[in-house]
Enzyme design. Structure first.
Site, PDB file in Angstrom:
ATOM      1  N   THR A  35       0.829  -1.217   0.000  1.00 26.79           N
ATOM      2  CA  THR A  35       0.000   0.000   0.000  1.00 26.79           C
ATOM      3  C   THR A  35       0.860   1.263   0.000  1.00 26.79           C
ATOM      4  O   THR A  35       0.347   2.357  -0.230  1.00 26.79           O
ATOM      5  CB  THR A  35      -0.948   0.058   1.237  1.00 26.79           C
ATOM      6  OG1 THR A  35      -0.152  -0.067   2.426  1.00 26.79           O
ATOM      7  CG2 THR A  35      -1.977  -1.049   1.211  1.00 26.79           C
ATOM      8  N   ALA A  77       1.817  -3.443   8.011  1.00 21.96           N
ATOM      9  CA  ALA A  77       0.627  -4.220   8.389  1.00 21.96           C
ATOM     10  C   ALA A  77      -0.372  -4.224   7.245  1.00 21.96           C
ATOM     11  O   ALA A  77      -0.315  -3.363   6.363  1.00 21.96           O
ATOM     12  CB  ALA A  77      -0.040  -3.583   9.620  1.00 21.96           C
ATOM     13  N   TYR A 145      -8.602  -7.392  12.080  1.00 16.20           N
ATOM     14  CA  TYR A 145      -7.580  -6.345  12.202  1.00 16.20           C
ATOM     15  C   TYR A 145      -7.394  -5.929  13.665  1.00 16.20           C
ATOM     16  O   TYR A 145      -6.266  -5.858  14.165  1.00 16.20           O
ATOM     17  CB  TYR A 145      -7.996  -5.136  11.347  1.00 16.20           C
ATOM     18  CG  TYR A 145      -7.139  -3.896  11.528  1.00 16.20           C
ATOM     19  CD1 TYR A 145      -5.912  -3.760  10.880  1.00 16.20           C
ATOM     20  CD2 TYR A 145      -7.563  -2.841  12.352  1.00 16.20           C
ATOM     21  CE1 TYR A 145      -5.137  -2.619  11.047  1.00 16.20           C
ATOM     22  CE2 TYR A 145      -6.803  -1.696  12.516  1.00 16.20           C
ATOM     23  CZ  TYR A 145      -5.585  -1.582  11.861  1.00 16.20           C
ATOM     24  OH  TYR A 145      -4.821  -0.454  12.038  1.00 16.20           O
ATOM     25  N   VAL A 189     -10.817   9.031   6.725  1.00 24.13           N
ATOM     26  CA  VAL A 189     -11.954   9.816   6.220  1.00 24.13           C
ATOM     27  C   VAL A 189     -11.526  11.224   5.792  1.00 24.13           C
ATOM     28  O   VAL A 189     -12.059  11.778   4.817  1.00 24.13           O
ATOM     29  CB  VAL A 189     -13.102   9.845   7.267  1.00 24.13           C
ATOM     30  CG1 VAL A 189     -12.666  10.525   8.547  1.00 24.13           C
ATOM     31  CG2 VAL A 189     -14.328  10.515   6.703  1.00 24.13           C
ATOM     32  N   ARG A 272     -22.329   2.318   8.416  1.00 23.31           N
ATOM     33  CA  ARG A 272     -21.633   1.053   8.112  1.00 23.31           C
ATOM     34  C   ARG A 272     -21.608   0.181   9.360  1.00 23.31           C
ATOM     35  O   ARG A 272     -21.409   0.693  10.469  1.00 23.31           O
ATOM     36  CB  ARG A 272     -20.201   1.339   7.649  1.00 23.31           C
ATOM     37  CG  ARG A 272     -20.178   1.930   6.265  1.00 23.31           C
ATOM     38  CD  ARG A 272     -18.800   1.918   5.690  1.00 23.31           C
ATOM     39  NE  ARG A 272     -17.853   2.694   6.459  1.00 23.31           N
ATOM     40  CZ  ARG A 272     -16.795   3.299   5.930  1.00 23.31           C
ATOM     41  NH1 ARG A 272     -16.561   3.208   4.646  1.00 23.31           N
ATOM     42  NH2 ARG A 272     -15.970   3.975   6.684  1.00 23.31           N
TER      43      ARG A 272
HETATM   44  N1  LIG Z   1      -3.484   5.970   9.617  1.00 21.04           N
HETATM   45  C1  LIG Z   1      -4.154   5.768  10.740  1.00 21.04           C
HETATM   46  O1  LIG Z   1      -5.038   6.560  11.099  1.00 21.04           O
HETATM   47  C2  LIG Z   1      -3.824   4.570  11.625  1.00 21.04           C
HETATM   48  C3  LIG Z   1      -4.627   4.361  12.762  1.00 21.04           C
HETATM   49  C4  LIG Z   1      -4.335   3.264  13.578  1.00 21.04           C
HETATM   50  C5  LIG Z   1      -3.253   2.451  13.309  1.00 21.04           C
HETATM   51  N2  LIG Z   1      -2.515   2.675  12.196  1.00 21.04           N
HETATM   52  C6  LIG Z   1      -1.385   1.763  11.931  1.00 21.04           C
HETATM   53  O2  LIG Z   1      -0.230   2.525  11.600  1.00 21.04           O
HETATM   54  C7  LIG Z   1       0.579   1.797  10.690  1.00 21.04           C
HETATM   55  C8  LIG Z   1       0.889   2.645   9.466  1.00 21.04           C
HETATM   56  O3  LIG Z   1      -0.349   2.960   8.822  1.00 21.04           O
HETATM   57  P1  LIG Z   1      -0.465   3.975   7.585  1.00 21.04           P
HETATM   58  O4  LIG Z   1      -1.724   4.749   7.800  1.00 21.04           O
HETATM   59  O5  LIG Z   1       0.814   4.709   7.386  1.00 21.04           O
HETATM   60  O6  LIG Z   1      -0.758   2.951   6.394  1.00 21.04           O
HETATM   61  P2  LIG Z   1      -0.003   2.745   4.995  1.00 21.04           P
HETATM   62  O7  LIG Z   1      -0.795   1.722   4.246  1.00 21.04           O
HETATM   63  O8  LIG Z   1       0.217   4.060   4.339  1.00 21.04           O
HETATM   64  O9  LIG Z   1       1.390   2.139   5.465  1.00 21.04           O
HETATM   65  C9  LIG Z   1       1.617   0.764   5.690  1.00 21.04           C
HETATM   66  C10 LIG Z   1       2.923   0.393   5.014  1.00 21.04           C
HETATM   67  O10 LIG Z   1       3.230  -0.979   5.311  1.00 21.04           O
HETATM   68  C11 LIG Z   1       3.642  -1.636   4.106  1.00 21.04           C
HETATM   69  N3  LIG Z   1       3.325  -3.058   4.265  1.00 21.04           N
HETATM   70  C12 LIG Z   1       2.113  -3.638   4.353  1.00 21.04           C
HETATM   71  N4  LIG Z   1       2.240  -4.973   4.496  1.00 21.04           N
HETATM   72  C13 LIG Z   1       3.569  -5.233   4.513  1.00 21.04           C
HETATM   73  C14 LIG Z   1       4.333  -6.420   4.640  1.00 21.04           C
HETATM   74  N5  LIG Z   1       3.732  -7.612   4.761  1.00 21.04           N
HETATM   75  N6  LIG Z   1       5.680  -6.330   4.627  1.00 21.04           N
HETATM   76  C15 LIG Z   1       6.292  -5.142   4.474  1.00 21.04           C
HETATM   77  N7  LIG Z   1       5.632  -3.986   4.340  1.00 21.04           N
HETATM   78  C16 LIG Z   1       4.270  -4.027   4.359  1.00 21.04           C
HETATM   79  C17 LIG Z   1       2.819  -0.963   3.018  1.00 21.04           C
HETATM   80  O11 LIG Z   1       3.369  -1.109   1.721  1.00 21.04           O
HETATM   81  C18 LIG Z   1       2.835   0.499   3.480  1.00 21.04           C
HETATM   82  O12 LIG Z   1       3.958   1.194   2.996  1.00 21.04           O
HETATM   83  C19 LIG Z   1      -0.189   0.503  10.392  1.00 21.04           C
HETATM   84  O13 LIG Z   1       0.309  -0.519  11.228  1.00 21.04           O
HETATM   85  C20 LIG Z   1      -1.606   0.839  10.757  1.00 21.04           C
HETATM   86  O14 LIG Z   1      -2.345  -0.319  11.103  1.00 21.04           O
HETATM   87  C21 LIG Z   1      -2.765   3.714  11.342  1.00 21.04           C
END
Ligand SMILES: NC(=O)c1ccc[n+]([C@@H]2O[C@H](COP(=O)([O-])OP(=O)(O)OC[C@H]3O[C@@H](n4cnc5c(N)ncnc54)[C@H](O)[C@@H]3O)[C@@H](O)[C@H]2O)c1
Length: 310
Positions: A35, A77, A145, A189, A272
């Site tokens: 992603t 993740a 999740y 959102v 939802r």
């Molecule tokens: N954005 C939010 O509001 C939010 C809220 C709660 C928790 N989180 C957590 O924060 C973290 C970062 O989220 P984000 O919003 O930057 O999302 P994002 O999708 O932008 O970043 C996730 C990154 O992880 C990489 N990735 C996914 N699966 C992988 C794997 N198997 N091996 C190696 N790399 C992998 C993706 O390519 C991506 O670069 C995540 O763990 C997410 O669950 C985010």
């Protein structure tokens, strides 16, 4: 200082990489680009960018043995709740096994480790009614999740209890800011709202728009992570990471109207399933370590809207 950021090519990881690069840390990124985008972290050279999955045991072991990271920030993740509902076996493999793989490899092969930070989520609270959300509140995960994030943070904690690994978990609330991808209906959102305003398209509220969230600007998240990194007392702990304030989606829409000096069409559809009504974090524990969110909603949104870049 050597730092490994898993998921570093994603939205949040790219901001942490930028911040610590400016501080002259040597940053390595481990990301499979599922992603994330390589273009988010062009300032990281190819030698420091490893395109691979966190479940690749031999690669992770070789990397950790060789580099002996001071700090590991584990963000990689399956981030989509819906994807975890559609394919729970795959998401548990990455979100639980991948996390355990990183913890175990550091335990066995990295005596230099000073801090391991795990990205958990406010999703662990599910639809529990009590407000604000406290880390000792009842939790009620409502998706694979959320279960996986809870499991990840509990493993992270137990690795501190049992093996003295300097681990900390942060339950991120609703993080927003530049580089958050608006392209899925399940994206943050505010990234969708921003994209609708920018393209003059209709924004859809699920429900009446009165549901509230604790929106935290990504630069405040970076500050919180640095507070945790700089505080040994954070070891073995789980913290909420938000602003401690709630705001409704309708109110956010009005803030966008003010900043864009115009409006867009809006429509309302059914809630939802599993969508929570109200949420905000109790952040006193993190504040006691020195965290102090700097961005009001207006300041965060203004910086986000005026951001020019990929
Ligand atoms: N954005 C939010 O509001 C939010 C809220 C709660 C928790 N989180 C957590 O924060 C973290 C970062 O989220 P984000 O919003 O930057 O999302 P994002 O999708 O932008 O970043 C996730 C990154 O992880 C990489 N990735 C996914 N699966 C992988 C794997 N198997 N091996 C190696 N790399 C992998 C993706 O390519 C991506 O670069 C995540 O763990 C997410 O669950 C985010």
């Amino acid at each position: 200082m050597k730092m490994l950021i898993t998921g570093g090519a994603g939205f949040i990881g790219s901001h942490l990489a930028e911040f610590y690069c400016d501080k002259k840390y040597e940053i390595f990124i481990l990301d499979d680009l599922s992603t994330g985008h390589r273009s988010n972290v062009e300032f990281i050279d190819d030698k420091h960018f490893i395109k691979s999955c966190i479940t690749n045991k031999s690669l992770v072991e070789d990397l950790i043995k060789k580099e002996q990271f001071d700090i590991v920030i584990h963000l990689a993740a399956v981030v989509s709740v819906v994807e975890s509902i559609n394919n729970p076996i795959r998401s548990q493999k990455i979100n639980i096994d991948g996390t355990l793989n990183l913890l175990e490899t550091n335990r066995r092969h990295n005596e230099n480790l000073k801090r391991f930070i795990f990205a958990s989520s406010a999703a662990v609270y599910g639809n529990t009614k009590s407000l604000p959300k406290k880390t000792d509140s009842f939790i009620d995960p409502e998706s694979p999740y959320a279960i996986e994030k809870y499991t990840g943070e509990q493993y992270t904690k137990i690795y501190n209890n049992l093996y003295k690994l300097p681990t900390t978990s942060l339950r991120f609330f609703n993080v927003y800011g530049p580089r958050q991808d608006p392209n899925s209906p399940y994206s943050g959102v505010l990234s969708i709202m921003k994209s609708k305003f920018a393209n003059n398209e209709t924004f859809t509220f699920y429900g009446d728009g009165k549901q509230t969230r604790d929106f935290v600007y990504v630069k405040d998240l970076v500050q919180a992570v640095s507070v945790v990194i700089n505080n040994e007392e954070s070891s073995g702990e789980i913290f909420n990471l938000g602003t401690g304030k709630q705001i409704s989606l309708i109110n956010m829409f009005e803030k966008f109207e003010i900043l864009y000096k115009r409006t867009i069409d809006k429509k309302f559809t059914t809630v939802r399933s599993g969508d929570i009504k109200e949420s905000y974090a109790q952040i006193e524990a993190l504040k006691n370590l020195g965290y102090s969110p700097k961005y009001s909603i207006e300041e965060g949104l203004e910086e986000y809207i005026n951001y020019v870049g990929s």
